[in-house]
Design a protein around this motif. Structure first.
Motif, PDB file in Angstrom:
ATOM      1  N   ALA A  37       0.097  -3.245  -0.852  1.00 21.90           N
ATOM      2  CA  ALA A  37       1.421  -3.717  -1.261  1.00 21.90           C
ATOM      3  C   ALA A  37       1.320  -4.791  -2.337  1.00 21.90           C
ATOM      4  N   LEU A  38       0.404  -5.735  -2.153  1.00 25.20           N
ATOM      5  CA  LEU A  38       0.256  -6.815  -3.138  1.00 25.20           C
ATOM      6  C   LEU A  38      -0.247  -6.294  -4.478  1.00 25.20           C
ATOM      7  N   HIS A  39      -1.253  -5.439  -4.449  1.00 25.22           N
ATOM      8  CA  HIS A  39      -1.779  -4.893  -5.707  1.00 25.22           C
ATOM      9  C   HIS A  39      -0.727  -4.045  -6.419  1.00 25.22           C
ATOM     10  N   SER A  40       0.071  -3.327  -5.621  1.00 28.62           N
ATOM     11  CA  SER A  40       1.136  -2.508  -6.203  1.00 28.62           C
ATOM     12  C   SER A  40       2.166  -3.380  -6.914  1.00 28.62           C
ATOM     13  N   GLN A  41       2.543  -4.508  -6.288  1.00 26.27           N
ATOM     14  CA  GLN A  41       3.529  -5.391  -6.906  1.00 26.27           C
ATOM     15  C   GLN A  41       2.964  -6.118  -8.114  1.00 26.27           C
ATOM     16  N   GLN A  42       1.672  -6.374  -8.107  1.00 22.87           N
ATOM     17  CA  GLN A  42       1.084  -7.036  -9.274  1.00 22.87           C
ATOM     18  C   GLN A  42       1.054  -6.096 -10.477  1.00 22.87           C
ATOM     19  N   GLN A  43       0.795  -4.828 -10.209  1.00 16.79           N
ATOM     20  CA  GLN A  43       0.711  -3.857 -11.306  1.00 16.79           C
ATOM     21  C   GLN A  43       2.096  -3.424 -11.788  1.00 16.79           C
ATOM     22  N   ARG A  44       2.989  -3.132 -10.831  1.00 16.78           N
ATOM     23  CA  ARG A  44       4.349  -2.705 -11.186  1.00 16.78           C
ATOM     24  C   ARG A  44       5.340  -3.511 -10.357  1.00 16.78           C
ATOM     25  N   PRO A  45       5.589  -4.748 -10.744  1.00 15.67           N
ATOM     26  CA  PRO A  45       6.426  -5.622  -9.903  1.00 15.67           C
ATOM     27  C   PRO A  45       7.886  -5.183  -9.839  1.00 15.67           C
ATOM     28  N   HIS A  46       8.412  -5.213  -8.658  1.00 13.52           N
ATOM     29  CA  HIS A  46       9.852  -4.993  -8.450  1.00 13.52           C
ATOM     30  C   HIS A  46      10.577  -6.231  -8.991  1.00 13.52           C
ATOM     31  N   PRO A  47      11.754  -6.065  -9.591  1.00 17.35           N
ATOM     32  CA  PRO A  47      12.480  -7.216 -10.150  1.00 17.35           C
ATOM     33  C   PRO A  47      12.695  -8.355  -9.148  1.00 17.35           C
ATOM     34  N   VAL A  48      12.976  -8.005  -7.899  1.00 17.01           N
ATOM     35  CA  VAL A  48      13.218  -9.044  -6.887  1.00 17.01           C
ATOM     36  C   VAL A  48      11.913  -9.774  -6.556  1.00 17.01           C
ATOM     37  N   PHE A  49      10.805  -9.028  -6.471  1.00 15.39           N
ATOM     38  CA  PHE A  49       9.506  -9.664  -6.252  1.00 15.39           C
ATOM     39  C   PHE A  49       9.176 -10.603  -7.409  1.00 15.39           C
ATOM     40  N   LYS A  50       9.410 -10.127  -8.612  1.00 13.69           N
ATOM     41  CA  LYS A  50       9.112 -10.935  -9.797  1.00 13.69           C
ATOM     42  C   LYS A  50       9.940 -12.218  -9.796  1.00 13.69           C
ATOM     43  N   GLN A  51      11.196 -12.096  -9.406  1.00  7.86           N
ATOM     44  CA  GLN A  51      12.080 -13.260  -9.334  1.00  7.86           C
ATOM     45  C   GLN A  51      11.560 -14.274  -8.314  1.00  7.86           C
ATOM     46  N   ILE A  61       0.800 -17.683  -2.605  1.00 10.35           N
ATOM     47  CA  ILE A  61       2.064 -17.656  -3.366  1.00 10.35           C
ATOM     48  C   ILE A  61       2.529 -16.216  -3.556  1.00 10.35           C
ATOM     49  N   TYR A  62       1.598 -15.330  -3.878  1.00 10.25           N
ATOM     50  CA  TYR A  62       1.947 -13.912  -4.044  1.00 10.25           C
ATOM     51  C   TYR A  62       2.439 -13.322  -2.723  1.00 10.25           C
ATOM     52  N   LEU A  63       1.785 -13.705  -1.625  1.00 11.25           N
ATOM     53  CA  LEU A  63       2.189 -13.166  -0.318  1.00 11.25           C
ATOM     54  C   LEU A  63       3.580 -13.655   0.075  1.00 11.25           C
ATOM     55  N   VAL A  64       3.878 -14.921  -0.180  1.00 10.76           N
ATOM     56  CA  VAL A  64       5.221 -15.445   0.106  1.00 10.76           C
ATOM     57  C   VAL A  64       6.269 -14.687  -0.709  1.00 10.76           C
ATOM     58  N   ALA A  65       5.989 -14.459  -1.970  1.00 15.75           N
ATOM     59  CA  ALA A  65       6.923 -13.713  -2.826  1.00 15.75           C
ATOM     60  C   ALA A  65       7.143 -12.308  -2.282  1.00 15.75           C
ATOM     61  N   LEU A  66       6.067 -11.664  -1.806  1.00 11.33           N
ATOM     62  CA  LEU A  66       6.183 -10.310  -1.251  1.00 11.33           C
ATOM     63  C   LEU A  66       7.031 -10.312   0.015  1.00 11.33           C
ATOM     64  N   LEU A  67       6.756 -11.252   0.913  1.00 16.05           N
ATOM     65  CA  LEU A  67       7.470 -11.289   2.193  1.00 16.05           C
ATOM     66  C   LEU A  67       8.930 -11.665   2.021  1.00 16.05           C
ATOM     67  N   GLU A  68       9.222 -12.608   1.123  1.00 14.59           N
ATOM     68  CA  GLU A  68      10.614 -13.026   0.935  1.00 14.59           C
ATOM     69  C   GLU A  68      11.431 -12.006   0.147  1.00 14.59           C
ATOM     70  N   SER A  69      10.783 -11.274  -0.747  1.00 15.33           N
ATOM     71  CA  SER A  69      11.526 -10.285  -1.547  1.00 15.33           C
ATOM     72  C   SER A  69      11.855  -9.032  -0.753  1.00 15.33           C
ATOM     73  N   ARG A  70      11.075  -8.782   0.311  1.00 17.06           N
ATOM     74  CA  ARG A  70      11.290  -7.629   1.187  1.00 17.06           C
ATOM     75  C   ARG A  70      11.343  -6.303   0.423  1.00 17.06           C
ATOM     76  N   VAL A  71      10.442  -6.154  -0.539  1.00 13.01           N
ATOM     77  CA  VAL A  71      10.404  -4.910  -1.319  1.00 13.01           C
ATOM     78  C   VAL A  71       9.143  -4.109  -1.004  1.00 13.01           C
ATOM     79  N   ASN A  72       8.404  -4.518   0.012  1.00 13.86           N
ATOM     80  CA  ASN A  72       7.148  -3.849   0.340  1.00 13.86           C
ATOM     81  C   ASN A  72       7.390  -2.427   0.835  1.00 13.86           C
TER      82      ASN A  72
END
Length: 808
Positions: free
Chosen positions: A456-470, A437-448
């Motif tokens: 990339a995944l650990h970075s988004q978990q610690q400091r999520p980009h708004p689009v990734f969070k959405q 689920i986290y990987l799908v959110a990362l790939l679809e948000s295109r904020v990597n």
């Protein structure tokens, strides 16, 4: 009065009398708003479904029409887009996006309660729209004769469409308001983006009202936004693109406050079916970001391209929706007129694996669907291979249960495969479903921003980009997954990437990588990986061959979970450089060789023959030593096939090379060395491509030799292009009044007339003309040089001979 109101009665008549009708109406005519609402209000149809290609346009049209009804959305006017459905038993007009219509048709091929389907902005020709229309046409033909279909656009290729669908076209002339055109030539096309801010400022100085600026993508929007920071205080700069949240999109669409002006920087999301209040200026860069699919790598790369003239008309139309407007076009008028009339449809430039899967679920092959532009064989082959790797189809090409579930998942089929398989594997691999689920959110948000997916995944978990969070919240909610953990175990990340992108599993090769689909890839310059195997999630760049995001992989660890990707085989081939056979037992993952060792099995004749056939496939007939008889047979057979197709099967060199296994293979089984192969006489093998009767006809129609008047049997030399050639001494054809013809008169014979010493004297295809013309000069010369030979004054009526005068 809106332009479409003027043709309303004619349109009703056409819709009632025809199963499919085209409506061509300019931007601002009211075809997307007034028309469907009026059709509903007048009661012509009980339930109307209108397809809009873009979610933003679908939402705004649905909300606007609901307001016109003084009702909340979901009553008489409904909306269906991904993640949002507002319909009820009272709904009579539904605005849907493309994927939703396809799902409606798959779930209920009869579309039981629908009697009118409207395809708005059909000129955009997305794959989803082509798919939905193909299904709708089949439903109409087989199940629902009462179902009516209407295709609408400002810029339809109406002549082609009316001929293809055998239907009428109703045209609405004139705009709501006129639009002036201003062209802005530039000296350096490569610096086109630098010219845009100045054109915007020029337009604001010369015109009143707000401006809509069309740019290819977000990167260009941000650059222009920065360059407009010095605009006057009464001018608001807003941005509008598909990935924005609803609040920002609505802010861009809403009118500027009293006394203020607005500049809206947008992509082609605002090109169609969208009215932005207060806009009377359009600044058109003439560019768009379009998907370009690379068949070799299997990667869809977004590239910046010039738009067609029809798209430019659509964009300009945004300026004349509510008052007279003006469009500023980047580039000269001559450049504009050289553009293509219409954009290429997606189906010819995209990955068609989703379409193929939809067709299989529908119960048809792609070739059986009514498609304006059928995809190529290469596209179909690539899609078949990918669907097999994704377990969506079996070895017979039939849809699997998993493939059916992937279609109904409402996501990209790669990501659907990953999520469904991760859910199945969760009992064995704890935490893998959450990671998916986290990987799908990362790939679809295109904020990597990290090339290593772990980082990339650990970075988004610690400091999520708004689009990734959405995106993460969307998927957690949709899959009803409660995420209470704070850590993220990425142990099975490479497995998940392999589930989604099995064709992009890659092995180190030189400075780059070899992909499982056989393509090559290179690393991004700042990519620090040096692993032997990687699983690639994101690729692009030049020809789609650059790795952007990947993670290290142990391919043998995949075998337990993805056994269908692995093949055990025995490879037998001839190494021409080493002049020896290679006979190895191998384990392969697609085109990647994971292991190779000397075979435990004895080399048999069939394997050896296959190896020789591979050598022949590379070199063709040049592999064999010169053998005139066999070469002439090959040419004669090719000529027979070409000149007399009703008597002989299709034969040509390329076809023979491609089918060598059928006619040549068995003859190669006992050949053990390359030298033997080169000396092999392929005459008998080739001759047997024709049956006994055809061989007999070949000898008669294209004989090896021709009997001339002297009684000599002279050899004919054939060529693939041009006449056959007969070299014969002149005295032997005296008495012959016309040039012989071959193949029932279909192949000319070129006669090379020779001296007694066999020197060429004349080339002719008209012997009668030669006897009556230049023969006289030849006669004078030959009498002096060869006095013992016969040189008559009337060769056409003289006796042929192969002897000197004294022995005649």
């Amino acid at each position: 009065m809106l332009p479409v109101q003027e043709i309303y009665n004619s349109l009703i008549d056409a819709l009632k009398a025809n199963p499919i009708t085209l409506l061509q109406a300019p931007p601002g005519a009211g075809k997307s708003t007034w028309l469907p609402l009026q059709l509903m209000r007048d009661g012509h149809y009980k339930h109307i479904v209108m397809l809009e290609p873009r979610r933003l346009a679908a939402r705004n049209i649905a909300n606007y029409l609901a307001q016109c009804q003084n009702e909340p959305l979901g009553q008489s006017v409904g909306l269906r887009v991904r993640g949002e459905s507002k319909v009820s038993v009272h709904t009579r007009l539904e605005i849907v996006t493309e994927g939703m219509l396809t799902r409606m048709l798959q779930n209920d091929p009869e579309l039981s309660d629908v009697d009118l389907l409207i395809f708005d902005e059909f000129h955009e020709r997305s794959i989803a729209a082509d798919t939905a229309l193909a299904f709708a046409l089949e439903s109409q033909a087989a199940l629902r004769e009462d179902l009516t279909i209407m295709l609408m656009s400002a810029t339809l290729d109406s002549d082609r469409y009316t001929a293809f669908f055998n239907c009428p076209v109703i045209q609405s002339s004139g705009r709501s308001y006129p639009i002036d055109e201003i062209y802005c030539p530039i000296k350096d096309e490569s610096r086109w983006l630098d010219a845009i801010p100045a054109i915007i400022k020029q337009a604001l100085n010369e015109q009143t009202g707000s401006a809509l600026v069309f740019l290819p993508g977000q990167r260009e929007i941000l650059r222009v936004q920065q360059a407009l920071s010095d605009l006057s205080s009464n001018c608001i700069v807003a941005t509008l693109f598909g990935e924005q949240d609803k609040a920002n999109q609505q802010a861009a669409i809403s009118p500027a406050p009293q006394g203020m002006r607005k500049v809206v920087l947008t992509t082609n999301v605002a090109e169609t079916s969208l009215t932005i209040e207060g806009i009377r200026i359009v600044v058109d860069s003439g560019k768009r970001r379009a998907a370009s699919f690379n068949l070799k790598t299997g990667v869809t790369e977004l590239t910046t391209q010039s738009i067609s003239r029809s798209s430019a008309v659509q964009r300009a139309g945004r300026a004349g929706r509510i008052e007279p407007g003006v469009v500023y076009r980047l580039g000269s008028k001559q450049t504009f007129e050289r553009r293509n009339s219409h954009d290429n449809p997606d189906i010819l430039t995209s990955d068609i694996s989703q379409l193929m899967l939809e067709a299989k679920q529908w119960g048809a092959s792609i070739s059986e669907l009514t498609l304006l532009d059928p995809p190529s064989e290469q596209q179909c082959s690539q899609a078949t291979n990918l669907l097999s790797m994704l377990e969506a189809i079996d070895s017979n090409g039939k849809l699997t249960t998993l493939g059916s579930k992937m279609l109904g998942f409402g996501a990209d089929i790669r990501l659907a495969h990953m999520l469904l398989k991760a859910q199945m594997l969760e009992p064995r691999l704890s935490g893998v479903y959450r990671l998916a689920i986290y990987l799908v959110a990362l790939l679809e948000s295109r904020v990597n921003t990290a090339n290593e997916l772990n980082l990339a995944l650990h970075s988004q978990q610690q400091r999520p980009h708004p689009v990734f969070k959405q995106q993460l919240n969307y998927w957690l909610k949709r899959l009803k997954f409660t995420d209470s953990r704070t850590d993220l175990n990425t142990e099975h990340l490479s497995l998940l990437v392999s589930l989604a992108y099995p064709d992009r599993i890659a092995k180190k090769r030189g400075n780059g990588y070899l992909l499982a689909n056989g393509a090559g890839a290179e690393l991004n310059p700042d990519y620090w990986h040096n692993d032997e195997y990687i699983a690639i999630a994101s690729m692009g760049g030049h020809k789609g061959g650059r790795v952007f995001a990947a993670t290290a992989l142990n391919p043998l660890a995949l075998k337990e979970y993805l056994p269908h990707l692995f093949t055990e085989l025995t490879r037998c081939e001839f190494d021409e450089k080493a002049a020896r056979f290679i006979h190895q037992d191998e384990v392969k993952l697609g085109e990647i060789t994971l292991s190779s060792q000397p075979s435990k099995h004895k080399l048999d004749k069939t394997e050896r023959a296959k190896a020789w056939l591979s050598v022949f496939a590379k070199q063709g007939f040049s592999l064999f030593n010169e053998q005139k008889e066999s070469e002439q047979l090959l040419i004669r057979m090719c000529l027979a096939s070409k000149l007399m197709p009703e008597q002989f099967p299709v034969i040509n060199q390329q076809q023979l090379i491609e089918t060598a296994g059928d006619w040549l293979g068995v003859y190669l089984e006992d050949i053990k060395t390359l030298e033997q192969l080169k000396k092999f006489n392929y005459f008998e093998a080739l001759q047997n491509c024709f049956n006994w009767q055809q061989q007999s006809e070949l000898k008669s129609l294209l004989p090896l030799r021709l009997t001339v008047p002297s009684g000599s049997n002279i050899k004919i030399e054939y060529q693939l292009d041009g006449p056959a050639k007969l070299s014969v001494r002149m005295q032997e054809v005296y008495g012959l009044t016309s040039t012989p013809m071959l193949a029932n008169g279909k192949l000319a014979l070129l006669m090379e007339l020779l001296s007694p010493g066999k020197r060429s004297l004349q080339l002719t295809q008209d012997l009668a003309h030669f006897w009556n013309s230049s023969y006289r000069e030849v006669q004078k010369e030959m009498k002096g040089r060869y006095p013992k030979h016969f040189w008559p004054d009337d060769p056409a009526n003289s006796v042929a001979t192969n002897r000197v005068k004294s022995r005649m």
